[in-house]
Design a protein around this motif. Structure first.
Motif, PDB file in Angstrom:
ATOM      1  N   GLU A   1       0.804  -1.222   0.000  1.00 60.95           N
ATOM      2  CA  GLU A   1       0.000   0.000   0.000  1.00 60.95           C
ATOM      3  C   GLU A   1       0.840   1.276   0.000  1.00 60.95           C
ATOM      4  N   THR A   2       1.909   1.288   0.798  1.00 60.56           N
ATOM      5  CA  THR A   2       2.673   2.522   0.927  1.00 60.56           C
ATOM      6  C   THR A   2       4.119   2.301   0.509  1.00 60.56           C
ATOM      7  N   ALA A   3       4.713   3.354   0.047  1.00 64.87           N
ATOM      8  CA  ALA A   3       6.117   3.312  -0.349  1.00 64.87           C
ATOM      9  C   ALA A   3       6.935   4.108   0.662  1.00 64.87           C
ATOM     10  N   VAL A   4       8.162   3.685   0.847  1.00 61.99           N
ATOM     11  CA  VAL A   4       9.089   4.451   1.683  1.00 61.99           C
ATOM     12  C   VAL A   4      10.032   5.187   0.746  1.00 61.99           C
ATOM     13  N   ALA A   5      10.583   6.281   1.219  1.00 61.91           N
ATOM     14  CA  ALA A   5      11.526   7.024   0.377  1.00 61.91           C
ATOM     15  C   ALA A   5      12.817   6.215   0.239  1.00 61.91           C
ATOM     16  N   LEU A   6      13.357   6.193  -0.956  1.00 61.37           N
ATOM     17  CA  LEU A   6      14.635   5.523  -1.180  1.00 61.37           C
ATOM     18  C   LEU A   6      15.754   6.331  -0.523  1.00 61.37           C
ATOM     19  N   ALA A   7      16.710   5.627   0.045  1.00 65.09           N
ATOM     20  CA  ALA A   7      17.899   6.288   0.589  1.00 65.09           C
ATOM     21  C   ALA A   7      18.635   6.958  -0.564  1.00 65.09           C
ATOM     22  N   PRO A   8      19.332   8.065  -0.306  1.00 66.46           N
ATOM     23  CA  PRO A   8      20.030   8.768  -1.390  1.00 66.46           C
ATOM     24  C   PRO A   8      20.971   7.859  -2.199  1.00 66.46           C
ATOM     25  N   ALA A   9      21.685   6.953  -1.536  1.00 63.64           N
ATOM     26  CA  ALA A   9      22.598   6.054  -2.250  1.00 63.64           C
ATOM     27  C   ALA A   9      21.810   5.098  -3.156  1.00 63.64           C
ATOM     28  N   ASP A  10      20.662   4.595  -2.673  1.00 64.92           N
ATOM     29  CA  ASP A  10      19.823   3.705  -3.478  1.00 64.92           C
ATOM     30  C   ASP A  10      19.265   4.450  -4.689  1.00 64.92           C
ATOM     31  N   LEU A  11      18.829   5.678  -4.457  1.00 66.44           N
ATOM     32  CA  LEU A  11      18.280   6.496  -5.535  1.00 66.44           C
ATOM     33  C   LEU A  11      19.339   6.759  -6.615  1.00 66.44           C
ATOM     34  N   ALA A  12      20.546   7.110  -6.191  1.00 64.09           N
ATOM     35  CA  ALA A  12      21.626   7.386  -7.144  1.00 64.09           C
ATOM     36  C   ALA A  12      21.978   6.133  -7.943  1.00 64.09           C
ATOM     37  N   LEU A  13      22.026   4.984  -7.285  1.00 64.66           N
ATOM     38  CA  LEU A  13      22.355   3.752  -7.983  1.00 64.66           C
ATOM     39  C   LEU A  13      21.238   3.368  -8.957  1.00 64.66           C
ATOM     40  N   ALA A  14      19.992   3.536  -8.532  1.00 66.08           N
ATOM     41  CA  ALA A  14      18.854   3.235  -9.417  1.00 66.08           C
ATOM     42  C   ALA A  14      18.903   4.116 -10.656  1.00 66.08           C
ATOM     43  N   GLN A  15      19.236   5.387 -10.486  1.00 69.12           N
ATOM     44  CA  GLN A  15      19.339   6.292 -11.634  1.00 69.12           C
ATOM     45  C   GLN A  15      20.486   5.881 -12.556  1.00 69.12           C
ATOM     46  N   ALA A  16      21.581   5.395 -11.982  1.00 71.15           N
ATOM     47  CA  ALA A  16      22.715   4.927 -12.795  1.00 71.15           C
ATOM     48  C   ALA A  16      22.325   3.679 -13.599  1.00 71.15           C
ATOM     49  N   VAL A  17      21.552   2.782 -12.981  1.00 76.35           N
ATOM     50  CA  VAL A  17      21.089   1.580 -13.681  1.00 76.35           C
ATOM     51  C   VAL A  17      20.182   1.978 -14.849  1.00 76.35           C
ATOM     52  N   LEU A  18      19.254   2.874 -14.598  1.00 74.43           N
ATOM     53  CA  LEU A  18      18.360   3.336 -15.661  1.00 74.43           C
ATOM     54  C   LEU A  18      19.143   3.977 -16.808  1.00 74.43           C
ATOM     55  N   LYS A  19      20.163   4.764 -16.463  1.00 77.99           N
ATOM     56  CA  LYS A  19      20.990   5.405 -17.490  1.00 77.99           C
ATOM     57  C   LYS A  19      21.735   4.341 -18.298  1.00 77.99           C
ATOM     58  N   ALA A  20      22.260   3.319 -17.621  1.00 82.31           N
ATOM     59  CA  ALA A  20      22.980   2.240 -18.311  1.00 82.31           C
ATOM     60  C   ALA A  20      22.052   1.480 -19.248  1.00 82.31           C
ATOM     61  N   TRP A  21      20.815   1.342 -18.865  1.00 84.29           N
ATOM     62  CA  TRP A  21      19.821   0.666 -19.707  1.00 84.29           C
ATOM     63  C   TRP A  21      19.368   1.540 -20.869  1.00 84.29           C
ATOM     64  N   GLY A  22      19.597   2.846 -20.750  1.00 85.44           N
ATOM     65  CA  GLY A  22      19.103   3.770 -21.775  1.00 85.44           C
ATOM     66  C   GLY A  22      17.615   4.052 -21.622  1.00 85.44           C
ATOM     67  N   GLU A  23      17.104   3.838 -20.423  1.00 88.09           N
ATOM     68  CA  GLU A  23      15.677   4.061 -20.173  1.00 88.09           C
ATOM     69  C   GLU A  23      15.416   5.556 -20.030  1.00 88.09           C
ATOM     70  N   ASP A  24      14.510   6.090 -20.845  1.00 93.24           N
ATOM     71  CA  ASP A  24      14.189   7.508 -20.759  1.00 93.24           C
ATOM     72  C   ASP A  24      12.689   7.795 -20.735  1.00 93.24           C
ATOM     73  N   ASP A  25      11.887   6.756 -20.646  1.00 99.36           N
ATOM     74  CA  ASP A  25      10.436   6.928 -20.571  1.00 99.36           C
ATOM     75  C   ASP A  25      10.073   7.339 -19.144  1.00 99.36           C
ATOM     76  N   PRO A  26       9.591   8.568 -18.946  1.00 93.60           N
ATOM     77  CA  PRO A  26       9.324   9.049 -17.585  1.00 93.60           C
ATOM     78  C   PRO A  26       8.276   8.223 -16.836  1.00 93.60           C
ATOM     79  N   VAL A  27       7.297   7.681 -17.536  1.00 85.78           N
ATOM     80  CA  VAL A  27       6.280   6.855 -16.880  1.00 85.78           C
ATOM     81  C   VAL A  27       6.915   5.562 -16.379  1.00 85.78           C
ATOM     82  N   MET A  28       7.701   4.931 -17.224  1.00 89.53           N
ATOM     83  CA  MET A  28       8.369   3.691 -16.845  1.00 89.53           C
ATOM     84  C   MET A  28       9.338   3.931 -15.690  1.00 89.53           C
ATOM     85  N   ILE A  29      10.085   5.023 -15.753  1.00 95.48           N
ATOM     86  CA  ILE A  29      11.035   5.362 -14.682  1.00 95.48           C
ATOM     87  C   ILE A  29      10.300   5.554 -13.366  1.00 95.48           C
TER      88      ILE A  29
END
Length: 163
Positions: free
Chosen positions: A104-132
């Motif tokens: 039901e609820t989401a917790v905020a990602l830790a800054p390190a988790d958020l940065a790593l998730a963004q790096a993974v998305l960049k490596a995948w070439g994912e740029d669809d804002p809905v999917m992200i």
């Protein structure tokens, strides 16, 4: 021709295309009217089936699935747009697929988790804002998905196994 064009042309020719209960294409209309668009329908059958499924309100559609492979590994799979369980099962015929319950609820990602998730998305070439947004939300809601993201980051060389 793309699937929407094919469906429109079929409609104007008096042909009704729909999904049968077994997931196959079903036709209604005069055979003479069907002869003309049939080659295009056959050539783009998969796209036509997907277009029909996307607009079928009777299909039970979901975004998140668990896939248990023969070797026991469990994957958390998400789909955008949502799809029926049968579509995921077709993609993983060697596994058991189940619909995942979304916390039901989401917790905020830790800054390190958020940065790593963004790096993974960049490596995948994912740029669809809905999917992200949906992927990030899934990471925040489900510790298992966050763990999978770390495994993917390691596989991509963005993180080390020990942290």
């Amino acid at each position: 021709m793309n699937a929407p064009d094919i469906l429109t042309a079929a409609h104007h020719a008096g042909i009704r295309l729909s999904l049968a209960d077994n997931g196959k294409l079903k036709f209604a209309g005069r055979q003479a009217a069907l002869d003309r668009p049939l080659p295009e329908i056959r050539a783009h059958k998969a796209a036509v089936l997907l277009a029909l499924a996307a607009h079928d309100p009777t299909l039970d559609r979901h975004r998140r699935f668990s896939v248990i492979r023969v070797d026991g590994t469990v994957l958390s799979v998400s789909r955008c747009p949502a799809c029926p369980l049968a579509d995921v099962q077709a993609d993983y015929p060697d596994g058991v697929c189940e619909v995942e319950r979304v916390p039901e609820t989401a917790v905020a990602l830790a800054p390190a988790d958020l940065a790593l998730a963004q790096a993974v998305l960049k490596a995948w070439g994912e740029d669809d804002p809905v999917m992200i947004a949906e992927w990030m939300d899934g990471l925040a809601r489900d510790p298992g998905r966050l763990q999978q993201m770390y495994a993917q980051a390691v596989a991509l060389g963005l993180a080390s196994r020990d942290g």
